[in-house]
Design an enzyme around this catalytic site. Structure first.
Site, PDB file in Angstrom:
ATOM      1  N   LYS A  94      46.441  44.932  35.400  1.00 27.37           N
ATOM      2  CA  LYS A  94      46.875  43.564  35.716  1.00 27.37           C
ATOM      3  C   LYS A  94      47.982  43.174  34.756  1.00 27.37           C
ATOM      4  O   LYS A  94      47.789  43.123  33.535  1.00 27.37           O
ATOM      5  CB  LYS A  94      45.704  42.594  35.606  1.00 27.37           C
ATOM      6  CG  LYS A  94      46.064  41.157  35.951  1.00 27.37           C
ATOM      7  CD  LYS A  94      44.912  40.196  35.698  1.00 27.37           C
ATOM      8  CE  LYS A  94      43.831  40.328  36.737  1.00 27.37           C
ATOM      9  NZ  LYS A  94      42.810  39.248  36.607  1.00 27.37           N
ATOM     10  N   GLY A  98      48.367  37.680  42.332  1.00 23.21           N
ATOM     11  CA  GLY A  98      47.753  36.392  42.061  1.00 23.21           C
ATOM     12  C   GLY A  98      48.714  35.510  41.309  1.00 23.21           C
ATOM     13  O   GLY A  98      49.888  35.860  41.129  1.00 23.21           O
ATOM     14  N   GLY A  99      48.229  34.342  40.854  1.00 25.24           N
ATOM     15  CA  GLY A  99      49.090  33.430  40.120  1.00 25.24           C
ATOM     16  C   GLY A  99      49.586  34.020  38.823  1.00 25.24           C
ATOM     17  O   GLY A  99      50.620  33.621  38.301  1.00 25.24           O
ATOM     18  N   PHE A 100      48.869  35.000  38.281  1.00 28.19           N
ATOM     19  CA  PHE A 100      49.251  35.645  37.027  1.00 28.19           C
ATOM     20  C   PHE A 100      50.360  36.659  37.224  1.00 28.19           C
ATOM     21  O   PHE A 100      51.151  36.918  36.320  1.00 28.19           O
ATOM     22  CB  PHE A 100      48.030  36.366  36.439  1.00 28.19           C
ATOM     23  CG  PHE A 100      47.402  37.312  37.412  1.00 28.19           C
ATOM     24  CD1 PHE A 100      46.372  36.886  38.230  1.00 28.19           C
ATOM     25  CD2 PHE A 100      47.867  38.604  37.555  1.00 28.19           C
ATOM     26  CE1 PHE A 100      45.807  37.747  39.147  1.00 28.19           C
ATOM     27  CE2 PHE A 100      47.303  39.469  38.468  1.00 28.19           C
ATOM     28  CZ  PHE A 100      46.266  39.028  39.278  1.00 28.19           C
ATOM     29  N   GLY A 101      50.414  37.344  38.366  1.00 21.31           N
ATOM     30  CA  GLY A 101      51.354  38.432  38.583  1.00 21.31           C
ATOM     31  C   GLY A 101      50.773  39.450  39.548  1.00 21.31           C
ATOM     32  O   GLY A 101      50.194  39.087  40.564  1.00 21.31           O
ATOM     33  N   ASP A 144      34.324  30.695  40.864  1.00 21.07           N
ATOM     34  CA  ASP A 144      35.116  31.162  42.000  1.00 21.07           C
ATOM     35  C   ASP A 144      34.414  32.338  42.676  1.00 21.07           C
ATOM     36  O   ASP A 144      35.018  33.387  42.920  1.00 21.07           O
ATOM     37  CB  ASP A 144      36.518  31.556  41.549  1.00 21.07           C
ATOM     38  CG  ASP A 144      37.513  31.621  42.712  1.00 21.07           C
ATOM     39  OD1 ASP A 144      37.205  31.031  43.775  1.00 21.07           O
ATOM     40  OD2 ASP A 144      38.563  32.248  42.568  1.00 21.07           O
TER      41      ASP A 144
END
Length: 874
Positions: free
Chosen positions: A547, A528-531, A643
């Site tokens: 995560k 995802g955008g985080f990693g 979401d």
């Protein structure tokens, strides 16, 4: 003396010729030596020897056709073309200045065994790359697909590419470079001088804190030019520059949110120098917001555009106040890609009066991950204007060059991989693979160098600096501090340390590396955008999901921090639990319970997993509804997920559904508010249209998204599928149509093989339809959705029992009493109840709760809600 006169006469002719080249447009009909009158203008053949200001480096091949399809005004101009099998260029003698360059392409069957489908080429203008790997047939195919997705009945058979160039030399050189083994072609070229200034030297950057972006020496490509609320303005009606102004009907989102006003009175330009910016015609009509007299009118007018990623765009908005004759009567906001571009915008004040044509320019960067650009106008209630609706007369979307480049490689919508589109896709794939391998090699070498440097640095002393973007958990105030203002909210933080009963265990980096085999790529189960998210095994043998945030991901970190904050407050059987965290060595890592059966979507379509039976689908929906209802009611003000989708509903080893991913979540409104005002975020296809229009978030936005999930569960197909016929592209719209016909079973997932109760399917469709009501006030609460889903499951189980025993059970025999006295589906509006017995299922976990997943209702000795409604329990 006579010789001097002759020289003087010759020089005068030269200067006159150059001056004419500056003031008269070049209109070139390619592939012929004759001339033709089109749209009142004379187009000269590119081999016409009388045109001394235009030269062609090589003649190439002339091609012609007897017929032209479509109804373009340039139809007769497209009957000829010039074909180049090697690099060739047109040279136009001009004076320095500003010009519109338009290239016309119409693919017809060429002679000499040339297949127009295989044509691919680049075009450059004075070394500015205009297109790259350009295939006209593919571009037209994409354009028609795009128009069909917008709901337009129109199609195109020809292309016109328009560019605005600043020329500092005595010539414009347009070069056609065919790809190896292919050819280039062009049907017509027009070069129109711009004698008055069209663009400023700089324009304000959206969300740039007032910063300006320079437009000097920028090449500009026209992406969209729209006459808002009016009919198309043909080039002949824009006499100075011969621009086409398309109607905005295909691009406005929810046209019903606007009304059209017209005024053909004496409109004049706010500034005389703007006479060439746009013709007066575009200012004679405008869109305003509907229900103009309603003070609580809060939604936006919106336009959506597909654009090329990773470019800056100049958004030019044209205004003319046609109604109000005083200041402060129409004040609104302007949003570009969900960012505020302007507040307190009063056209009357800025333009200097009524019927004054005026424009504003803004620049916004479209990131490499996006291909859409939204323009929205909405009222500004804080300004106190008596007129709450916005107004817009016309708009332009213009792409700015970057590093001498305006070209973007087109991604082809080709489901079958046939023809040129399929071949181009394969070539692109090979290029991407090759580039990927090269990039990986370079990246690996770079990583080794960085590793060695860091190791050497560590040996020589402690590292004193960290990434400026990185904020460890303890610095966020989430993991506790003796001076942390959040400590008053979380008792576990009161002593300056985080109790494990809330945020979980504190892992070391060594433990995390051991759990993930040193972040082995084969263990990656999501990104995802985080990693990345890794599957891991911690010391006690438990499977976990780990995560790991990427320090350089600014947007991902913001969502990551939100998720930490939310999960520190939440604990419920139907929400994915956080087991612990790690914040050593500049890392930000969260450890979650492992969900063995992955996402709900993976069990519906897109994988080889066996399909879920109807009962398991219902139970998954019920579990997700319980989790969402807890979010909405379990804390003061509640939490709005924002979401909700099938990829954020995970299934554990027992197929118990749990809601995940709280990176976009927002705390609900306070008691004295009805909504949370915020920029629109979410997933396309699941997004609440009311939230999109008004930018006002409520828990009913989650209800809408959940309604889409319900139809996705029953139909087992993507929520947006552009390869399907137009009426089937959007799942929500398509399913609601069949539901209203009373024929939802027509589109049910065939893998269910009819093993479901029609009665349960009918009630399931009714609650899904109600969730998708256009206005939030007409949607049920999540608690009410949950009640009805439990009822649907009862109907199905009664059907199953009767099918097994051969006994026939009537609907009245399986109906259970509605504790909320809810109206039947479709009977008026739903109203929230403060006496909701489902609240017992939603309370937060008490300190010391076991890790076995004991729910709050178990902790306080209350029976499970399903037992409340099932005579025998489950």
């Amino acid at each position: 003396m006579e010789a001097c006169r002759l020289i003087f006469i010759v020089l005068m002719h030269v200067f006159i010729g150059i001056a004419q080249a500056q003031t008269d447009p070049f209109l070139i009909d390619c592939g012929t030596n004759s001339s033709i009158i089109v749209d009142g203008r004379r187009w000269v053949g590119d081999l016409n020897g009388n045109n001394t200001n235009v030269t062609l480096s090589s003649p190439g091949i002339s091609a012609s056709t007897a017929t032209v399809s479509g109804n373009s005004v340039y139809g007769s101009l497209y009957k000829t073309a010039r074909i180049f099998s090697s690099p060739s260029n047109y040279t136009f003698r001009v004076l320095s200045g500003e010009y519109y360059v338009r290239l016309h392409f119409y693919p017809f069957p060429f002679n000499n065994n040339l297949n127009v489908n295989t044509s691919k080429f680049d075009v450059l203008a004075n070394n500015l790359r205009l297109v790259s790997g350009f295939n006209v047939v593919d571009e037209i195919s994409w354009k028609n697909t795009y128009l069909a997705k917008l709901g337009s009945n129109s199609t195109v058979s020809a292309l016109m590419k328009e560019y605005f160039l600043t020329i500092k030399t005595a010539e414009i050189l347009i070069k056609f470079v065919p790809a190896s083994g292919t050819f280039a072609f062009v049907n017509a070229i027009e070069i129109v001088p711009v004698l008055s200034r069209l663009f400023p030297e700089s324009a304000v950057k959206v969300a740039g804190n007032g910063a300006n972006v320079s437009l000097v020496d920028k090449g500009i490509e026209t992406m969209y030019r729209l006459n808002v609320a009016g009919q198309e303005i043909a080039p002949g009606q824009d006499r100075d520059l011969w621009r086409r102004w398309e109607s905005d009907d295909n691009y406005i989102f929810a046209a019903s949110a606007s009304a059209v006003i017209k005024n053909s009175s004496n409109i004049s330009y706010a500034y005389p120098s703007d006479v060439s910016v746009a013709p007066i015609l575009v200012y004679e009509d405008a869109r305003t917001m509907t229900n103009a007299q309603v003070m609580d009118n809060r939604f936006n007018m919106s336009w959506k555009f597909i654009v090329d990623p990773n470019f800056d765009y100049l958004v030019r908005l044209h205004f003319c106040e046609l109604y109000y004759d005083k200041a402060n009567q129409r004040i609104f906001k302007i949003y570009i890609n969900n960012q505020t571009a302007a507040e307190n915008f009063d056209v009357f004040v800025r333009a200097g009066g009524l019927n004054k044509a005026y424009h504003e320019d803004y620049i916004d960067l479209v990131s490499p991950q996006l291909d859409t650009l939204w323009v929205q106008l909405g009222p500004d209630p804080s300004a106190g204007g008596s007129g709450t609706e916005a107004i817009l007369n016309a708009l332009e979307i213009l792409k700015l060059s970057r590093n001498g480049n305006l070209a973007h490689t087109l991604e082809i919508f080709d489901s079958g991989g046939k023809g040129a589109a399929g071949k181009n896709s394969k070539r692109i794939l090979l290029v991407v693979i090759g580039a990927g391998v090269a990039a990986f090699a370079v990246l690996s070498a770079l990583c080794i160098v960085i590793f060695c440097f860091c190791k050497k640095k560590k040996m020589s002393g402690p590292i004193k600096t960290e990434s400026p973007r990185w904020r460890p958990l303890v610095l966020q105030g989430i993991l506790g501090s003796t001076n942390d203002v959040r400590a008053s909210k979380f008792p576990s933080m009161a002593n300056g340390s985080m109790a494990t009963t809330r945020i979980g265990k504190r892992f070391t980096v060594a433990e995390i590396r051991a759990a993930t085999k040193n972040f082995d790529e084969s263990l990656v189960i999501g990104t995802g955008g985080f990693g990345k998210v890794y599957k891991g095994v911690i010391e006690d043998g438990s499977l976990v999901a780990i995560k790991r945030a990427h320090p350089q991901s600014q947007q991902g970190l913001a969502e990551f921090e939100t998720e930490i904050e939310m999960l520190s407050k939440l604990r419920h059987r139907h929400l994915v639990s956080m087991i612990g965290y790690c914040e050593e060595h500049n890392e930000m890592i969260l450890v979650y319970e492992y969900m063995a059966n992955g996402t709900l979507r993976s069990h519906l379509f897109g994988s080889d997993l066996p399909p879920l039976p109807w009962k398991q689908r219902l139970e998954a929906c019920i579990g997700a509804a319980r989790g969402l209802h807890y979010l909405h009611t379990g804390l003061d003000g509640g939490i709005i997920h924002r979401d909700v989708k099938t990829t954020n509903i995970l299934l554990d080893e027992n197929f118990v559904a749990k809601v995940a991913d709280f990176g976009l979540s927002k705390t609900g409104p306070s008691l004295d508010r009805t909504h949370v005002s915020t920029a629109v975020k979410g997933s396309f296809g699941y997004l609440d249209p009311e939230y999109f229009r008004r930018q006002q978030l409520t828990d009913k936005s989650d209800v809408y998204s959940f309604g889409v999930v319900l139809f996705e569960v029953v139909c087992a197909r993507p929520v947006i599928n552009p390869t399907l016929p137009r009426d089937q592209i959007n799942l929500a719209e398509w399913a609601v149509q069949w539901q209203r016909k009373g024929s939802l079973e027509t589109i049910v997932d065939p893998k269910l093989e009819g093993k479901y109760s029609l009665e349960s399917l009918k009630k399931f469709g009714e609650i899904a339809e109600k969730c998708l009501a256009d206005e939030g006030k007409n949607r049920p609460t999540m608690g009410e959705v949950l009640w009805h889903l439990e009822y649907v499951l009862q109907l199905h189980e009664a059907y199953t029992r009767s099918d097994t025993t051969g006994e026939s059970l009537s609907r009245s025999e399986v109906r259970f009493t509605n504790p909320l006295s809810l109206p039947a589906i479709g009977e008026g509006e739903y109203q929230s109840s403060s006496l909701n017995p489902l609240a017992v299922d939603m309370g937060p976990t008490y300190e010391g709760e076991s890790s076995a997943g004991t729910t709050s209702e178990d902790a306080i000795g209350v029976v499970d809600f399903s037992q409340l409604v099932h005579p025998q329990g489950r």
